[in-house]
Design an enzyme around this catalytic site. Structure first.
Site, mmCIF file in Angstrom:
data_model
loop_
_atom_site.group_PDB
_atom_site.id
_atom_site.type_symbol
_atom_site.label_atom_id
_atom_site.label_comp_id
_atom_site.label_asym_id
_atom_site.label_seq_id
_atom_site.Cartn_x
_atom_site.Cartn_y
_atom_site.Cartn_z
ATOM 1 N N LEU A 16 35.494 88.930 70.352
ATOM 2 C CA LEU A 16 36.081 87.609 70.192
ATOM 3 C C LEU A 16 37.384 87.766 69.424
ATOM 4 C CD1 LEU A 16 33.102 85.263 69.118
ATOM 5 C CD2 LEU A 16 34.173 85.417 71.376
ATOM 6 N N ASP A 17 38.381 86.963 69.770
ATOM 7 C CA ASP A 17 39.618 86.962 69.000
ATOM 8 C C ASP A 17 39.328 86.642 67.545
ATOM 9 O OD1 ASP A 17 41.086 87.449 71.249
ATOM 10 O OD2 ASP A 17 41.800 85.391 71.490
ATOM 11 N N ARG A 18 40.223 87.089 66.678
ATOM 12 C CA ARG A 18 40.063 86.835 65.248
ATOM 13 C C ARG A 18 39.885 85.347 64.937
ATOM 14 N NH1 ARG A 18 44.195 89.111 60.548
ATOM 15 N NH2 ARG A 18 42.940 88.504 58.748
ATOM 16 N N ARG A 38 43.236 81.418 76.360
ATOM 17 C CA ARG A 38 44.447 80.953 75.690
ATOM 18 C C ARG A 38 45.617 80.897 76.673
ATOM 19 N NH1 ARG A 38 44.520 84.859 70.469
ATOM 20 N NH2 ARG A 38 46.461 83.714 70.068
#
Length: 241
Positions: free
Chosen positions: A60-62, A161
């Site tokens: 997962l992205d930060r 995104r």
């Protein structure tokens, strides 16, 4: 954000083979050379919390919160990695985006890797709720937002995104793909400094028990607060796979 006091990670699923946490926004999954400012990581925190080695089976992205699944041994990690590679794992995300999205849609838009390689990328989306707020941002007296459910059919880096930005409904708090004016307003006026993307659920076949398994993660505090700030009243779970 995570320096100083070491947080205890919220475990939302656990058996002797797999464990899932509700990852907080802002926490890296593991060490990365592009995030030298971080000193706490989900892999190390969960390892210390459980007292054993853990293997993240996806990323997962930060700034993305929600379901993050780990294997507890190498064999289970291999089984789960294979399911991901074969597209047999279904992930559902929720996001708050700028503007009013269509009721539903399919985003079929290839994405380019850093090395220039073009990859197919497909995302299904559904609008759960819409809201118009008296936020004077730019030339408009009000601002419109949508709470959407996103189902990536491929697993490309930053796919959700980039796809939402591609259809001109960027995720609030997304940098660099989002809207700078919206992001600045949310930070300065609402005290919100994360990205409003949440990994709501993950569905897979348990390699050991050979049965369908679905893990849900409730919204993290920042996401819940923005749900209230924007007058969204939706508190349900994503549809069952």
């Amino acid at each position: 954000m995570f320096s100083g006091v070491v947080p205890k990670l919220p475990i939302i699923y656990q058996d002797e083979f797999l464990v899932a946490i509700n990852k907080p926004h802002g926490l890296l999954v593991h060490r990365s050379p592009i995030a030298a400012d971080a000193d706490l990581f989900a892999v190390q925190l969960l390892r210390d919390q459980l007292g054993q080695k853990v293997y993240p089976v996806h990323r997962l992205d930060r700034k993305t919160g929600g379901v993050l699944l780990f294997a507890l041994n190498e064999e289970m990690n291999s089984f789960m990695q294979q399911q991901f590679q074969e597209g047999k794992v279904e992930k559902v995300y929720h996001a708050i985006v700028r503007g009013y999205t269509d009721d539903s849609g399919i985003i079929d838009y290839p994405l380019k890797k850093d090395d220039g390689t073009i990859q197919d990328a497909v995302t299904d989306y559904k609008t759960l709720q819409r809201s118009e707020m008296p936020f004077a941002i730019g030339k408009h007296a009000t601002s419109r937002y949508s709470l959407v459910e996103l189902r990536p059919k491929t697993g490309r880096m930053h796919q959700l995104r980039k796809h939402m930005a591609h259809i001109f409904h960027p995720i609030i708090g997304d940098r660099p793909h989002g809207c700078n004016k919206q992001n600045r307003y949310f930070k300065d006026m609402l005290g919100m400094d994360t990205m409003l993307l949440h990994a709501a659920s993950i569905t897979f076949t348990h390699p050991k028990f050979q049965k369908g398994t679905q893990v849900h993660a409730p919204f993290n505090p920042q996401f819940s607060r923005m749900i209230n700030e924007l007058d969204f009243n939706w508190i349900g779970q994503p549809d069952k796979a």
